[in-house]
Design a protein around this motif. Structure first.
Motif, PDB file in Angstrom:
ATOM      1  N   GLN A 171     -11.630  -2.733   2.310  1.00 31.83           N
ATOM      2  CA  GLN A 171     -10.922  -1.639   1.666  1.00 31.83           C
ATOM      3  C   GLN A 171      -9.434  -1.732   1.982  1.00 31.83           C
ATOM      4  O   GLN A 171      -8.774  -0.731   2.245  1.00 31.83           O
ATOM      5  CB  GLN A 171     -11.497  -0.292   2.098  1.00 31.83           C
ATOM      6  CG  GLN A 171     -12.947  -0.126   1.760  1.00 31.83           C
ATOM      7  CD  GLN A 171     -13.167   0.943   0.721  1.00 31.83           C
ATOM      8  OE1 GLN A 171     -12.360   1.825   0.564  1.00 31.83           O
ATOM      9  NE2 GLN A 171     -14.260   0.851   0.006  1.00 31.83           N
ATOM     10  N   GLN A 172      -8.903  -2.942   1.993  1.00 40.44           N
ATOM     11  CA  GLN A 172      -7.494  -3.210   2.212  1.00 40.44           C
ATOM     12  C   GLN A 172      -7.051  -4.247   1.201  1.00 40.44           C
ATOM     13  O   GLN A 172      -7.862  -4.803   0.467  1.00 40.44           O
ATOM     14  CB  GLN A 172      -7.243  -3.734   3.627  1.00 40.44           C
ATOM     15  CG  GLN A 172      -7.572  -2.743   4.713  1.00 40.44           C
ATOM     16  CD  GLN A 172      -7.195  -3.270   6.084  1.00 40.44           C
ATOM     17  OE1 GLN A 172      -6.288  -4.058   6.239  1.00 40.44           O
ATOM     18  NE2 GLN A 172      -7.916  -2.812   7.091  1.00 40.44           N
ATOM     19  N   GLY A 173      -5.775  -4.510   1.167  1.00 38.45           N
ATOM     20  CA  GLY A 173      -5.270  -5.512   0.242  1.00 38.45           C
ATOM     21  C   GLY A 173      -3.797  -5.752   0.476  1.00 38.45           C
ATOM     22  O   GLY A 173      -3.243  -5.339   1.484  1.00 38.45           O
ATOM     23  N   ILE A 174      -3.187  -6.453  -0.474  1.00 40.41           N
ATOM     24  CA  ILE A 174      -1.754  -6.709  -0.429  1.00 40.41           C
ATOM     25  C   ILE A 174      -1.167  -6.334  -1.781  1.00 40.41           C
ATOM     26  O   ILE A 174      -1.877  -6.313  -2.787  1.00 40.41           O
ATOM     27  CB  ILE A 174      -1.436  -8.189  -0.104  1.00 40.41           C
ATOM     28  CG1 ILE A 174      -2.055  -9.120  -1.142  1.00 40.41           C
ATOM     29  CG2 ILE A 174      -1.899  -8.548   1.288  1.00 40.41           C
ATOM     30  CD1 ILE A 174      -1.669 -10.577  -0.982  1.00 40.41           C
ATOM     31  N   THR A 175       0.117  -6.018  -1.809  1.00 41.63           N
ATOM     32  CA  THR A 175       0.768  -5.707  -3.073  1.00 41.63           C
ATOM     33  C   THR A 175       1.843  -6.743  -3.370  1.00 41.63           C
ATOM     34  O   THR A 175       2.479  -7.269  -2.464  1.00 41.63           O
ATOM     35  CB  THR A 175       1.412  -4.309  -3.062  1.00 41.63           C
ATOM     36  OG1 THR A 175       2.308  -4.217  -1.964  1.00 41.63           O
ATOM     37  CG2 THR A 175       0.355  -3.228  -2.981  1.00 41.63           C
ATOM     38  N   ILE A 176       2.022  -7.016  -4.655  1.00 40.19           N
ATOM     39  CA  ILE A 176       3.003  -7.984  -5.134  1.00 40.19           C
ATOM     40  C   ILE A 176       3.775  -7.317  -6.267  1.00 40.19           C
ATOM     41  O   ILE A 176       3.176  -6.771  -7.189  1.00 40.19           O
ATOM     42  CB  ILE A 176       2.306  -9.253  -5.689  1.00 40.19           C
ATOM     43  CG1 ILE A 176       1.387  -9.863  -4.636  1.00 40.19           C
ATOM     44  CG2 ILE A 176       3.327 -10.251  -6.186  1.00 40.19           C
ATOM     45  CD1 ILE A 176       0.435 -10.889  -5.206  1.00 40.19           C
TER      46      ILE A 176
END
Length: 186
Positions: A171-176
């Motif tokens: 339930q996490q991620g990265i943004t671009i």
């Protein structure tokens, strides 16, 4: 205290290619919750013990109080590392005394897809920002640029649109940051 060079974040170096040709039915992904600040120590130990793993890290530049530029490599998901192996590898990893718990991943294909996308984003050299919670939005695919064919969700921000590349299991991620012309709805 010496500053360490960047250490491998994938073991073996071709982990994602090796997973595709791996015919062993007993290998699977495990999400490893490590003791605080133990991710890289555990990764070194796993590599030495020939246990396949992935530890996404991001370059962080800063200045010392005396103005010296320094670079460090910090885990993208603090206190998490991913092992791809069987239950024997899982047991051997537990013997390192660097692990709080190991969680089985119910959808290994989805995690492989997610981690491969995160790795592609990191390898592009673009600035990525960790996101601790997934935010609902439109599912999109990047149509051009270094992130071509990445899939994720668009998150509206005050500074514009950004693509969220998620690791669903955590339930996490990265943004671009992307322009509108670089994406298409799926």
């Amino acid at each position: 205290m010496p500053i360490l060079a960047q250490e491998p974040e994938l073991y073996p170096d071709n982990l994602f290619d090796a997973i595709q040709v791996d015919t062993a039915q007993d290998r699977q992904w495990f999400a490893v919750h490590t003791r605080p600040r133990s991710e890289k120590t555990l990764a070194r130990r796993l590599a030495r013990d020939d246990i396949w793993f992935h530890l996404p890290v991001q370059q962080h530049q800063y200045r010392t109080p005396k103005g010296r530029k320094c670079t460090s490599y910090l885990p993208l998901f603090p206190s998490y590392l991913f092992i791809y192996g069987d239950h024997t590898d899982r047991f051997r990893a537990m013997l390192t005394d660097r692990i709080i718990r190991i969680l089985e991943v119910p959808d290994g294909e989805q995690l492989t897809f997610d981690l491969r996308q995160v790795q592609q984003a990191l390898e592009s050299g673009a600035t990525v920002r960790p996101q601790s919670k997934l935010i609902p939005g439109a599912q999109v695919r990047v149509t051009s640029g270094p992130f071509e064919n990445l899939e994720g969700r668009i998150v509206k921000r005050q500074t514009g649109d950004v693509l969220l590349v998620a690791v669903h299991y955590l339930q996490q991620g990265i943004t671009i940051s992307l322009e509108d012309c670089q994406i298409e709805a799926i």
